[in-house]
Motif scaffolding. Sequence first.
Motif, short mmCIF file in Angstrom:
data_model
loop_
_atom_site.label_atom_id
_atom_site.label_comp_id
_atom_site.label_asym_id
_atom_site.label_seq_id
_atom_site.Cartn_x
_atom_site.Cartn_y
_atom_site.Cartn_z
N HIS A 92 14.99 -64.23 58.78
CA HIS A 92 16.36 -63.73 58.61
C HIS A 92 17.13 -64.77 57.80
O HIS A 92 17.07 -65.96 58.06
N ASP A 93 17.80 -64.27 56.77
CA ASP A 93 18.38 -65.15 55.77
C ASP A 93 19.41 -64.35 54.98
O ASP A 93 19.64 -63.17 55.22
N ILE A 94 20.00 -65.01 53.99
CA ILE A 94 20.90 -64.36 53.04
C ILE A 94 20.28 -64.54 51.66
O ILE A 94 19.91 -65.66 51.28
N PRO A 95 20.13 -63.45 50.87
CA PRO A 95 19.54 -63.62 49.53
C PRO A 95 20.45 -64.44 48.64
O PRO A 95 21.64 -64.16 48.51
N HIS A 96 19.87 -65.47 47.99
CA HIS A 96 20.67 -66.38 47.16
C HIS A 96 20.48 -66.12 45.67
O HIS A 96 21.18 -66.69 44.86
N ARG A 97 19.52 -65.25 45.30
CA ARG A 97 19.27 -64.97 43.88
C ARG A 97 19.17 -63.47 43.68
O ARG A 97 18.82 -62.72 44.59
N THR A 98 19.46 -63.04 42.45
CA THR A 98 19.41 -61.62 42.15
C THR A 98 18.02 -61.06 42.36
O THR A 98 17.85 -59.93 42.81
N ALA A 99 16.99 -61.85 42.05
CA ALA A 99 15.61 -61.36 42.16
C ALA A 99 15.21 -61.04 43.59
O ALA A 99 14.26 -60.29 43.81
N THR A 100 15.91 -61.60 44.57
CA THR A 100 15.55 -61.36 45.98
C THR A 100 16.56 -60.50 46.71
O THR A 100 16.49 -60.40 47.94
N GLN A 101 17.50 -59.87 46.00
CA GLN A 101 18.50 -59.04 46.66
C GLN A 101 17.86 -57.88 47.42
O GLN A 101 18.34 -57.49 48.48
#
Length: 511
Positions: A339-348
Amino acid sequence: MELFTKTNVVRLRSHLDKYLVADADGSQVRQSRKASGRGARWTVEEITDGESKKVRLRSYHGRYLTATEAPFLFGMTGKKVLQRDFEPGADFKHDWEVTRDGFQVKLMSWSGKFLRANGGTPPWRSSVTVDEPHSSATKDWVLWDVETVEAVEELVDDLCDSTVSSVASDDFSVDSEPASPMSVFSLKSPPARRNSNLMLQAITSNKFRNGMDFFHRAKAVRLRSHHDKYLLAEDDEESVTQGRNGSSKSARWLVEYVPEYDNIIRLKSCYGKYLTASNINFLLGMTGHKVLQTLPQRLDSSVEWEPIKDGGRVRLKTRYGNFLRANGGVPPWRNSVTHDIPHRTATQDWILWDVEVVEIYVNSPANSSKPSAPPLPGSDPVPVLASAPVPPPPSLSASFTRQQSNELNGLSQKMEGRIIYYNIAEENGEVLDEGSQGYSLIFKGNGVEELTRKFEEETGLEGIIVCNRSPLNGRLYPLRLQLPPNTVTMRVVLVLPMSNVARDLEAEGLL
């Protein structure tokens, strides 16, 4: 401290499931079960003080949560907690040192005592003081859950408050001739306020309810990630991973609805354990935390998930603002779940899940406690639970079958592209599982640059080099501008940019 850094507006919930609320008088604070409204929102200001992690909490009045020296009751140890204007020279009284305790926090004041949510009989009931737990029965009274407040929620709260205050002030009028004995009062809203009400209804329905539509009457579901893999409960009864076998019992998750909320669920694995957002780092120094199967003695917020609609899929948010995330890339990230927050567009897209309902409630679980009408004479009662029905194949005429076959052939001709199987090379260029089929994707273009971007989106890796293995000497060579024509399937190897094999290719002038 990271619980306060995800947003600058939070709500604090005590062990009594009540929220820290700033009273309308602008000076008092108390506990309340009402989470909506501006009174339950606190703006976070971080304080830099050496290694100490401190914050200031500002109410909607613009005043700070302050630990005072005034006793709450004469002869008792607890001191009053108030809202106060900023005091230069005495600003340390507004500071709260944050200490994490599992999934909760303790807030220590300048006096070394903790923000405490009191229970018991009046005047202690719903009060807030700074004190220390003096017995094991009160040790949880200084623990607080931190809930992030989204911008849309702030707008909803503001609209609610403004509407309620306007109604209380001038919106009630007495009808001179009521239409019925019950309709003594009527609400008359001006157009501007009616627009606010409509906006409020639209926001609340779209934001807070639509995510639950995916789980409407669902008893059991499968969750499919962006990588076309299912959320699986491993047989060690602790780990959670991704896998392509959606028909296994490990991919089945029972849905539990939390009675106190209309937008929160729990998910239970085939082993009877709950999907849990733990506070254990997945890898040291990384932001992601492990998602596990657990069976806590007391069901707390770590096993609760809020579904949020995102197009035709959902995001599952923890009570602390993180999202259930299906990871890609190289081991140990491959097939992991955090569980995390996506920090890059590629992992949204890694936090998006397709919900496949595999078993349903015939009657809504929310209404299951209500008495149902007796069955008709001679009829069997309707079962509460049923598997999701599979429609029988329709009977087709020969002409319709030929028509359908032609449509399918036309559709397959339109879906031009090739299947590309890929593996990711190790540091020295070795591919451990190259003999297996590996992973695959469908690619409709011809350019290597476009294919590289597709792989970066799929794996979450940046700067990768798409290579082909020479059938003559077995060496890896980077693909050039265009893919080979007239190939339905291809097999490639992805090389990481900082690996030894990448440096060798660059030294040979192949990059």
